[in-house]
Write a protein that holds these residues in place. Structure first.
Motif, short mmCIF file in Angstrom:
data_model
loop_
_atom_site.label_atom_id
_atom_site.label_comp_id
_atom_site.label_asym_id
_atom_site.label_seq_id
_atom_site.Cartn_x
_atom_site.Cartn_y
_atom_site.Cartn_z
N TYR A 58 66.79 -72.23 11.23
CA TYR A 58 65.86 -72.43 12.33
C TYR A 58 64.57 -73.01 11.78
CZ TYR A 58 68.89 -69.47 15.10
OH TYR A 58 69.96 -68.94 15.75
N ALA A 59 64.02 -73.96 12.51
CA ALA A 59 62.73 -74.51 12.13
C ALA A 59 61.67 -73.76 12.93
CB ALA A 59 62.68 -75.99 12.43
N ILE A 60 60.85 -73.00 12.26
CA ILE A 60 59.79 -72.25 12.92
C ILE A 60 58.55 -73.12 12.91
CG2 ILE A 60 58.39 -70.18 12.86
CD1 ILE A 60 60.75 -68.82 11.42
N ARG A 61 58.03 -73.34 14.10
CA ARG A 61 56.87 -74.22 14.22
C ARG A 61 55.67 -73.39 14.66
NH1 ARG A 61 60.35 -78.61 17.49
NH2 ARG A 61 61.35 -79.52 15.70
N ASN A 62 54.57 -73.69 14.07
CA ASN A 62 53.33 -73.02 14.43
C ASN A 62 52.59 -73.87 15.44
OD1 ASN A 62 53.86 -70.99 12.56
ND2 ASN A 62 52.93 -72.18 10.91
N THR A 63 51.59 -73.27 16.07
CA THR A 63 50.80 -74.04 17.03
C THR A 63 49.97 -75.10 16.33
OG1 THR A 63 49.05 -72.39 16.94
CG2 THR A 63 50.68 -72.17 18.71
N GLU A 64 49.73 -74.95 15.03
CA GLU A 64 48.95 -75.97 14.32
C GLU A 64 49.72 -77.29 14.27
OE1 GLU A 64 49.52 -72.86 12.50
OE2 GLU A 64 47.72 -72.08 13.43
N GLU A 65 51.05 -77.20 14.32
CA GLU A 65 51.86 -78.41 14.30
C GLU A 65 51.81 -79.14 15.63
OE1 GLU A 65 55.81 -77.59 13.07
OE2 GLU A 65 55.19 -76.51 11.29
N HIS A 66 51.43 -78.46 16.68
CA HIS A 66 51.39 -79.06 18.00
C HIS A 66 49.98 -78.95 18.58
CE1 HIS A 66 55.65 -79.79 18.28
NE2 HIS A 66 55.84 -78.59 17.75
N PRO A 67 49.20 -79.98 18.44
CA PRO A 67 47.85 -79.92 19.02
C PRO A 67 47.88 -79.79 20.53
CG PRO A 67 48.26 -82.04 17.91
CD PRO A 67 49.45 -81.20 17.72
N PHE A 68 49.00 -80.17 21.15
CA PHE A 68 49.09 -80.01 22.60
C PHE A 68 49.01 -78.54 23.00
CE2 PHE A 68 51.31 -79.35 26.59
CZ PHE A 68 50.67 -80.25 27.41
N LEU A 69 49.62 -77.66 22.19
CA LEU A 69 49.57 -76.23 22.53
C LEU A 69 48.15 -75.70 22.43
CD1 LEU A 69 52.85 -74.96 20.85
CD2 LEU A 69 52.43 -75.50 23.25
N GLN A 98 46.98 -88.27 28.88
CA GLN A 98 46.31 -88.37 27.59
C GLN A 98 46.86 -87.41 26.55
OE1 GLN A 98 42.12 -88.07 28.22
NE2 GLN A 98 42.06 -89.89 29.53
N HIS A 99 47.64 -86.43 26.98
CA HIS A 99 48.14 -85.45 26.02
C HIS A 99 49.66 -85.28 26.09
CE1 HIS A 99 44.10 -84.20 24.85
NE2 HIS A 99 43.80 -84.23 26.14
N TYR A 100 50.17 -84.99 27.28
CA TYR A 100 51.58 -84.63 27.41
C TYR A 100 52.51 -85.82 27.16
CZ TYR A 100 55.85 -82.66 29.37
OH TYR A 100 57.15 -82.25 29.56
N LEU A 101 52.22 -86.96 27.75
CA LEU A 101 53.12 -88.11 27.61
C LEU A 101 53.08 -88.73 26.22
CD1 LEU A 101 52.83 -89.94 31.03
CD2 LEU A 101 54.64 -88.45 30.21
N LEU A 102 52.11 -88.37 25.40
CA LEU A 102 52.04 -88.89 24.04
C LEU A 102 53.00 -88.16 23.09
CD1 LEU A 102 48.18 -89.40 23.67
CD2 LEU A 102 49.92 -91.08 24.29
N LEU A 103 53.56 -87.04 23.54
CA LEU A 103 54.51 -86.29 22.71
C LEU A 103 55.84 -87.03 22.67
CD1 LEU A 103 53.86 -82.72 24.16
CD2 LEU A 103 52.96 -83.65 22.03
N ASP A 104 56.52 -86.96 21.52
CA ASP A 104 57.86 -87.55 21.47
C ASP A 104 58.84 -86.56 22.11
OD1 ASP A 104 58.22 -85.61 19.57
OD2 ASP A 104 58.66 -86.97 17.92
N SER A 105 60.10 -86.94 22.21
CA SER A 105 61.06 -86.14 22.97
C SER A 105 61.30 -84.75 22.37
CB SER A 105 62.39 -86.89 23.10
OG SER A 105 62.93 -87.12 21.81
N GLU A 106 61.35 -84.65 21.04
CA GLU A 106 61.54 -83.34 20.41
C GLU A 106 60.34 -82.43 20.64
OE1 GLU A 106 62.47 -83.42 16.28
OE2 GLU A 106 64.29 -84.61 16.55
#
Length: 159
Positions: free
Chosen positions: A37-48, A75-83
């Motif tokens: 499992y890839a555990i992701r932190n909120t630091e990896e996702h500035p959107f969060l 300005q934030h949500y649509l800039l994310l890639d699909s993953e």
């Protein structure tokens, strides 16, 4: 002579010289498959991080203005890639338990950009009995009008 050559050719096959299992190779098998499992932190996702601030400034989903929604969405949500978008959509929204960010965004999109095709499909349609009643009433009115005009013509009230 032919009878003697044919059995000589078939003898090696009888003893398995040309059988399928004559070559033995080592079989590589995995005894226990592992799932990582890839555990992701909120630091990896500035959107969060942005979403946490967005939630703090808007106490309820219904109070989000169209201007704030457009800023967040374009300005934030649509800039994310699909993953990243898939990961973000599965996160809890911070408003209410049981709802995800994806559900909140979908609700806001439907609120500010309604799908007119869906609205057309939701219109109530007449059932068969209602259509029959309407057709009967229209036919009776038409027949009555024609009958009245025919009687008036026979009485020479109209020419």
């Amino acid at each position: 002579m032919k009878k003697l050559i044919l059995p000589l050719l078939l003898v090696p096959m009888m003893f398995g010289a040309f059988s399928k299992n004559s070559v033995k190779t080592d079989v590589i098998d995995v005894k226990t498959p592992a799932i990582s499992y890839a555990i992701r932190n909120t630091e990896e996702h500035p959107f969060l991080d942005y979403w946490e601030g967005f939630v703090a400034t808007h106490p309820a989903v219904c109070d989000i203005t169209e201007k704030d929604f457009r800023e967040m969405y374009y300005q934030h949500y649509l800039l994310l890639d699909s993953e990243e978008r898939e990961y973000v959509n599965d996160q809890p929204d911070g408003y209410d338990d049981g709802y995800t960010i994806g559900q909140v965004i979908k609700t806001l999109v439907n609120k500010y950009y309604p799908n007119h095709q869906k609205v057309k499909e939701e219109k109530q349609k007449l059932d068969q009995s209602s259509i029959i009643v309407i057709a009967t009433v229209v036919a009776l009115v038409g027949a009555t009008a024609i009958s009245v005009l025919y009687i008036l013509k026979n009485q020479k009230v109209i020419k």
